[in-house]
Design a protein around this motif. Structure first.
Motif, PDB file in Angstrom:
ATOM      1  N   SER A 133     -18.402 -48.031  22.845  1.00  0.00           N
ATOM      2  CA  SER A 133     -17.808 -49.124  22.521  1.00  0.00           C
ATOM      3  C   SER A 133     -18.663 -50.053  21.552  1.00  0.00           C
ATOM      4  O   SER A 133     -19.732 -50.178  21.657  1.00  0.00           O
ATOM      5  CB  SER A 133     -17.086 -49.785  23.387  1.00  0.00           C
ATOM      6  N   GLU A 134     -18.048 -50.795  20.478  1.00  0.00           N
ATOM      7  CA  GLU A 134     -18.708 -51.483  19.738  1.00  0.00           C
ATOM      8  C   GLU A 134     -18.639 -52.854  20.481  1.00  0.00           C
ATOM      9  O   GLU A 134     -19.568 -53.551  20.607  1.00  0.00           O
ATOM     10  CB  GLU A 134     -18.102 -51.715  18.432  1.00  0.00           C
ATOM     11  N   GLU A 140     -21.124 -55.219  29.617  1.00  0.00           N
ATOM     12  CA  GLU A 140     -20.964 -53.700  29.836  1.00  0.00           C
ATOM     13  C   GLU A 140     -20.303 -53.044  28.666  1.00  0.00           C
ATOM     14  O   GLU A 140     -19.458 -53.426  27.849  1.00  0.00           O
ATOM     15  CB  GLU A 140     -19.808 -53.748  31.026  1.00  0.00           C
ATOM     16  N   ALA A 141     -20.534 -51.716  28.509  1.00  0.00           N
ATOM     17  CA  ALA A 141     -19.860 -50.752  27.305  1.00  0.00           C
ATOM     18  C   ALA A 141     -19.167 -49.655  27.955  1.00  0.00           C
ATOM     19  O   ALA A 141     -19.257 -49.531  29.010  1.00  0.00           O
ATOM     20  CB  ALA A 141     -21.104 -50.146  26.704  1.00  0.00           C
ATOM     21  N   TYR A 142     -18.272 -49.078  27.048  1.00  0.00           N
ATOM     22  CA  TYR A 142     -17.353 -48.419  27.317  1.00  0.00           C
ATOM     23  C   TYR A 142     -17.460 -46.807  26.670  1.00  0.00           C
ATOM     24  O   TYR A 142     -18.165 -47.179  25.605  1.00  0.00           O
ATOM     25  CB  TYR A 142     -16.057 -48.814  27.283  1.00  0.00           C
ATOM     26  N   PRO A 143     -16.904 -45.692  26.858  1.00  0.00           N
ATOM     27  CA  PRO A 143     -17.160 -44.626  26.238  1.00  0.00           C
ATOM     28  C   PRO A 143     -16.857 -44.432  24.735  1.00  0.00           C
ATOM     29  O   PRO A 143     -17.209 -44.015  23.924  1.00  0.00           O
ATOM     30  CB  PRO A 143     -16.298 -43.291  27.046  1.00  0.00           C
ATOM     31  N   GLY A 144     -15.999 -45.580  24.399  1.00  0.00           N
ATOM     32  CA  GLY A 144     -15.542 -45.338  22.877  1.00  0.00           C
ATOM     33  C   GLY A 144     -14.659 -46.637  22.666  1.00  0.00           C
ATOM     34  O   GLY A 144     -14.135 -47.274  23.707  1.00  0.00           O
ATOM     35  N   GLU A 145     -14.080 -46.765  21.406  1.00  0.00           N
ATOM     36  CA  GLU A 145     -13.256 -47.835  21.007  1.00  0.00           C
ATOM     37  C   GLU A 145     -12.518 -47.345  20.088  1.00  0.00           C
ATOM     38  O   GLU A 145     -12.938 -46.692  19.138  1.00  0.00           O
ATOM     39  CB  GLU A 145     -14.113 -49.117  20.796  1.00  0.00           C
ATOM     40  N   PHE A 173      -8.857 -51.344  21.355  1.00  0.00           N
ATOM     41  CA  PHE A 173      -8.495 -50.998  22.469  1.00  0.00           C
ATOM     42  C   PHE A 173      -9.872 -50.179  22.820  1.00  0.00           C
ATOM     43  O   PHE A 173     -10.189 -49.095  22.239  1.00  0.00           O
ATOM     44  CB  PHE A 173      -7.329 -50.081  22.653  1.00  0.00           C
ATOM     45  N   PHE A 174     -10.288 -50.362  24.123  1.00  0.00           N
ATOM     46  CA  PHE A 174     -11.455 -49.413  24.716  1.00  0.00           C
ATOM     47  C   PHE A 174     -10.976 -48.057  25.176  1.00  0.00           C
ATOM     48  O   PHE A 174      -9.684 -48.089  25.604  1.00  0.00           O
ATOM     49  CB  PHE A 174     -12.002 -50.076  25.805  1.00  0.00           C
ATOM     50  N   LEU A 175     -11.525 -47.214  25.044  1.00  0.00           N
ATOM     51  CA  LEU A 175     -11.424 -45.617  25.735  1.00  0.00           C
ATOM     52  C   LEU A 175     -12.078 -45.692  27.188  1.00  0.00           C
ATOM     53  O   LEU A 175     -12.831 -46.315  27.470  1.00  0.00           O
ATOM     54  CB  LEU A 175     -11.912 -44.901  25.033  1.00  0.00           C
TER      55      LEU A 175
END
Length: 288
Positions: A133-134, A140-145, A173-175
């Motif tokens: 995620s950007e 905290e980061a997420y797998p994608g955005e 939106f976060f993945l």
């Protein structure tokens, strides 16, 4: 900072790369005499000095708490439920999704006064599920955005709006990794696999709606977002974006994330967080 300053070798080429009237793919590619990549972030300032300015995105969202009842103005979503033909487009840095039909979704309300028309959406991801995620939330980061890009219809085109202070609204939106995925993400994942297998740069996919991609009715989360003023997260880094980053996430499976990572030429494709520089971040309408 509201003045547009672009550093290139030839001013004529600069105008071709960043000038008013270009479509979203040209602006997001930002190629020509100003190539860039996700390894040399310091070099982005050579493409556009704006990338070194004070209101850059993404940021680490400092969410101290979530208000029980949001005080943020709700966003009005129009034509998000309409299914229509769409196209996936592979650029040098990303995968873009654009509609081919005439029923263009739009938004109004929120912290913006005018109507904003949907232009495209695109994805950011990392090499593992630990990042991608950007935006971050308290580090905290997420797998994608996913970024749903909209432009202000008071301007003549996306290209003109993209360089204006009130030109763009991007919904982020976060993945979220899940055992199931949304209907729309399944359609996109099938398209990604075919593009990779057949070495395609564009692919028409079956009819899909933005609601299909989200996996929920957007009106249910219309006031559940973090808001701040920022920029495009790729060169030319125009500081023209009113960011709305939502609490509810889009469900994807692990296999879908592997479909994104199969495009290893630009994996990972997320920009590191940028300094807040005193900007106000509102979560549910409350300053953080």
């Amino acid at each position: 900072m509201r003045h547009i300053i672009v550093v290139c070798v030839l001013s004529t080429v600069c105008n071709l790369a960043y000038g008013v009237g270009l479509d979203s793919l040209q602006i997001y590619k930002a190629g020509g005499s100003c190539p860039w990549n996700y390894k040399d972030f310091a070099g982005w300032g050579v493409c556009s000095s704006i990338c070194n300015d004070m209101q850059q995105s993404p940021i680490d969202l400092p969410i101290k708490y979530l208000p029980e009842q949001s005080e943020a103005p709700a966003i009005d979503f129009r034509k998000y439920r309409y299914s229509q033909p769409a196209t996936l487009i592979k650029t040098d840095h990303n995968i873009n999704f654009m509609f081919k039909g005439s029923k263009v979704p739009s938004i109004s309300g929120g912290y913006f006064m005018e109507k904003f028309k949907f232009e495209q959406l695109h994805f950011h991801w990392g090499e593992t599920n630990a990042d991608g995620s950007e935006h971050l939330v308290n580090g905290e980061a997420y797998p994608g955005e996913v970024h749903f890009v909209h432009w202000n219809t008071k301007y003549a085109s996306f290209g003109e709006a993209a360089s204006m202070p009130d030109g763009l609204v991007v919904l982020g939106f976060f993945l979220k990794i899940s055992d199931e995925s949304t209907k729309g993400m399944k359609t996109i994942a099938r398209g990604l696999k075919k593009m990779k297998a057949d070495k395609l740069k564009t692919l028409d996919i079956e009819e899909v709606s933005l609601t299909d991609i989200l996996g929920f009715e957007p009106r249910k989360v219309a006031d559940r977002y973090a808001y701040y003023e920022g920029s495009l997260t790729t060169p030319p880094c125009y500081e023209s974006v009113q960011w709305h980053v939502f609490q509810r996430m889009i469900k994807v499976t692990r296999s879908m994330m592997r479909a994104f990572r199969a495009f290893n030429k630009f994996t990972p494709n997320f920009r590191p967080v940028q300094p807040l520089n005193g900007r106000e971040v509102l979560v549910g309408g409350v300053p953080m």
